[in-house]
Design a protein around this motif. Structure first.
Motif, PDB file in Angstrom:
ATOM      1  N   HIS A 154       0.812  -1.231   0.000  1.00 54.94           N
ATOM      2  CA  HIS A 154       0.000   0.000   0.000  1.00 54.94           C
ATOM      3  C   HIS A 154       0.842   1.276   0.000  1.00 54.94           C
ATOM      4  O   HIS A 154       0.443   2.271   0.601  1.00 54.94           O
ATOM      5  N   PHE A 155       1.978   1.278  -0.656  1.00 55.83           N
ATOM      6  CA  PHE A 155       2.923   2.391  -0.518  1.00 55.83           C
ATOM      7  C   PHE A 155       2.300   3.757  -0.821  1.00 55.83           C
ATOM      8  O   PHE A 155       2.356   4.663   0.009  1.00 55.83           O
ATOM      9  N   GLU A 156       1.739   3.915  -2.003  1.00 51.30           N
ATOM     10  CA  GLU A 156       1.233   5.246  -2.371  1.00 51.30           C
ATOM     11  C   GLU A 156       0.103   5.686  -1.443  1.00 51.30           C
ATOM     12  O   GLU A 156       0.038   6.850  -1.032  1.00 51.30           O
ATOM     13  N   TRP A 157      -0.772   4.770  -1.066  1.00 50.36           N
ATOM     14  CA  TRP A 157      -1.857   5.082  -0.131  1.00 50.36           C
ATOM     15  C   TRP A 157      -1.295   5.537   1.215  1.00 50.36           C
ATOM     16  O   TRP A 157      -1.762   6.520   1.796  1.00 50.36           O
ATOM     17  N   MET A 158      -0.261   4.836   1.711  1.00 48.26           N
ATOM     18  CA  MET A 158       0.361   5.220   2.982  1.00 48.26           C
ATOM     19  C   MET A 158       0.922   6.638   2.907  1.00 48.26           C
ATOM     20  O   MET A 158       0.742   7.441   3.833  1.00 48.26           O
ATOM     21  N   MET A 159       1.601   6.924   1.816  1.00 46.59           N
ATOM     22  CA  MET A 159       2.222   8.236   1.688  1.00 46.59           C
ATOM     23  C   MET A 159       1.169   9.333   1.555  1.00 46.59           C
ATOM     24  O   MET A 159       1.369  10.448   2.037  1.00 46.59           O
ATOM     25  N   ARG A 160       0.046   9.019   0.947  1.00 44.46           N
ATOM     26  CA  ARG A 160      -1.055   9.989   0.896  1.00 44.46           C
ATOM     27  C   ARG A 160      -1.576  10.270   2.300  1.00 44.46           C
ATOM     28  O   ARG A 160      -1.885  11.416   2.641  1.00 44.46           O
ATOM     29  N   LEU A 161      -1.688   9.217   3.104  1.00 44.83           N
ATOM     30  CA  LEU A 161      -2.146   9.410   4.486  1.00 44.83           C
ATOM     31  C   LEU A 161      -1.162  10.254   5.286  1.00 44.83           C
ATOM     32  O   LEU A 161      -1.568  11.128   6.062  1.00 44.83           O
ATOM     33  N   TYR A 162       0.139   9.996   5.118  1.00 44.18           N
ATOM     34  CA  TYR A 162       1.136  10.806   5.828  1.00 44.18           C
ATOM     35  C   TYR A 162       1.037  12.268   5.409  1.00 44.18           C
ATOM     36  O   TYR A 162       1.087  13.167   6.256  1.00 44.18           O
TER      37      TYR A 162
ATOM     38  N   LYS B 168       7.356   9.463  -5.404  1.00 44.98           N
ATOM     39  CA  LYS B 168       6.916  10.640  -6.166  1.00 44.98           C
ATOM     40  C   LYS B 168       7.400  11.912  -5.465  1.00 44.98           C
ATOM     41  O   LYS B 168       7.647  11.919  -4.262  1.00 44.98           O
ATOM     42  N   ASP B 169       7.494  12.998  -6.231  1.00 39.29           N
ATOM     43  CA  ASP B 169       7.976  14.266  -5.681  1.00 39.29           C
ATOM     44  C   ASP B 169       7.140  14.777  -4.514  1.00 39.29           C
ATOM     45  O   ASP B 169       7.652  15.427  -3.618  1.00 39.29           O
ATOM     46  N   TRP B 170       5.851  14.500  -4.528  1.00 38.52           N
ATOM     47  CA  TRP B 170       4.958  15.036  -3.502  1.00 38.52           C
ATOM     48  C   TRP B 170       5.031  14.274  -2.185  1.00 38.52           C
ATOM     49  O   TRP B 170       4.501  14.715  -1.173  1.00 38.52           O
ATOM     50  N   MET B 171       5.670  13.124  -2.186  1.00 37.84           N
ATOM     51  CA  MET B 171       5.669  12.271  -0.989  1.00 37.84           C
ATOM     52  C   MET B 171       6.550  12.844   0.113  1.00 37.84           C
ATOM     53  O   MET B 171       7.697  13.213  -0.136  1.00 37.84           O
ATOM     54  N   PRO B 172       6.006  12.905   1.324  1.00 34.11           N
ATOM     55  CA  PRO B 172       6.811  13.420   2.436  1.00 34.11           C
ATOM     56  C   PRO B 172       7.874  12.409   2.850  1.00 34.11           C
ATOM     57  O   PRO B 172       7.738  11.213   2.613  1.00 34.11           O
ATOM     58  N   SER B 173       8.923  12.903   3.450  1.00 31.69           N
ATOM     59  CA  SER B 173       9.933  12.020   4.016  1.00 31.69           C
ATOM     60  C   SER B 173       9.389  11.520   5.358  1.00 31.69           C
ATOM     61  O   SER B 173       9.051  12.321   6.228  1.00 31.69           O
ATOM     62  N   PRO B 174       9.255  10.212   5.531  1.00 30.80           N
ATOM     63  CA  PRO B 174       8.657   9.697   6.772  1.00 30.80           C
ATOM     64  C   PRO B 174       9.499  10.045   8.003  1.00 30.80           C
ATOM     65  O   PRO B 174      10.724  10.017   7.957  1.00 30.80           O
ATOM     66  N   GLU B 175       8.807  10.353   9.074  1.00 30.68           N
ATOM     67  CA  GLU B 175       9.433  10.674  10.362  1.00 30.68           C
ATOM     68  C   GLU B 175       8.716   9.910  11.469  1.00 30.68           C
ATOM     69  O   GLU B 175       7.512   9.632  11.344  1.00 30.68           O
TER      70      GLU B 175
END
Length: 146
Positions: free
Chosen positions: A56-64, A129-136
């Motif tokens: 679920h990578f893209e979905w996870m990054m959208r949630l973040y 993708k460029d819009w994806m935040p860096s996870p913290e």
């Protein structure tokens, strides 16, 4: 998962992501369900993040992104009100304050989760993708506050 871990945490003393990867084995059954075998709780969180990213990578990054108040940037202008509300309520500031009270072993597990997600991102750069935040690690508190 956290309820079970709260009873008797088995925290490793090494946060090295490469070592966490060696402390976990991921097996997928014929239905694609991930089964994780680990030697520490941190390794479990690392491997679980990896499995979640596989599925679920893209979905996870959208949630973040949404949890940080950036949903409109990712999902479109209809999410401006949600972003405004999260920013107005100071969700990030509250998460930072609450993070100070989080037990160390949970912080270490949150860091391991992030390291698993970052490892996935490094090994699958085409998915990033460029819009994806860096996870913290703080993202662990952002999501439930949405």
């Amino acid at each position: 998962m956290l309820i079970a871990l709260a009873a008797a945490p088995r925290i490793s003393t090494d946060q090295n992501p490469a070592q966490l990867a060696t402390q976990a084995a991921i097996y997928r059954d014929r239905y694609g369900v991930a089964h994780i075998v680990v030697s520490s709780d941190e390794a479990l969180f690392y491997a679980h993040a990896w499995c979640q990213a596989e599925d679920h990578f893209e979905w996870m990054m959208r949630l973040y992104a949404a949890a940080r108040g950036h949903a409109a940037k990712v999902l479109g202008p209809k999410y401006l009100q949600q972003d405004f509300d999260l920013l107005r309520l100071g969700v990030t500031e509250v998460a930072r304050e609450e993070w100070q009270r989080v037990p160390v072993w949970i912080k270490r597990c949150a860091q391991a989760w992030v390291e698993g997600l970052r490892a996935y991102m490094r090994t699958h750069p085409q998915a990033v993708k460029d819009w994806m935040p860096s996870p913290e690690p703080l993202d662990v508190l952002h999501l439930p506050m949405m």
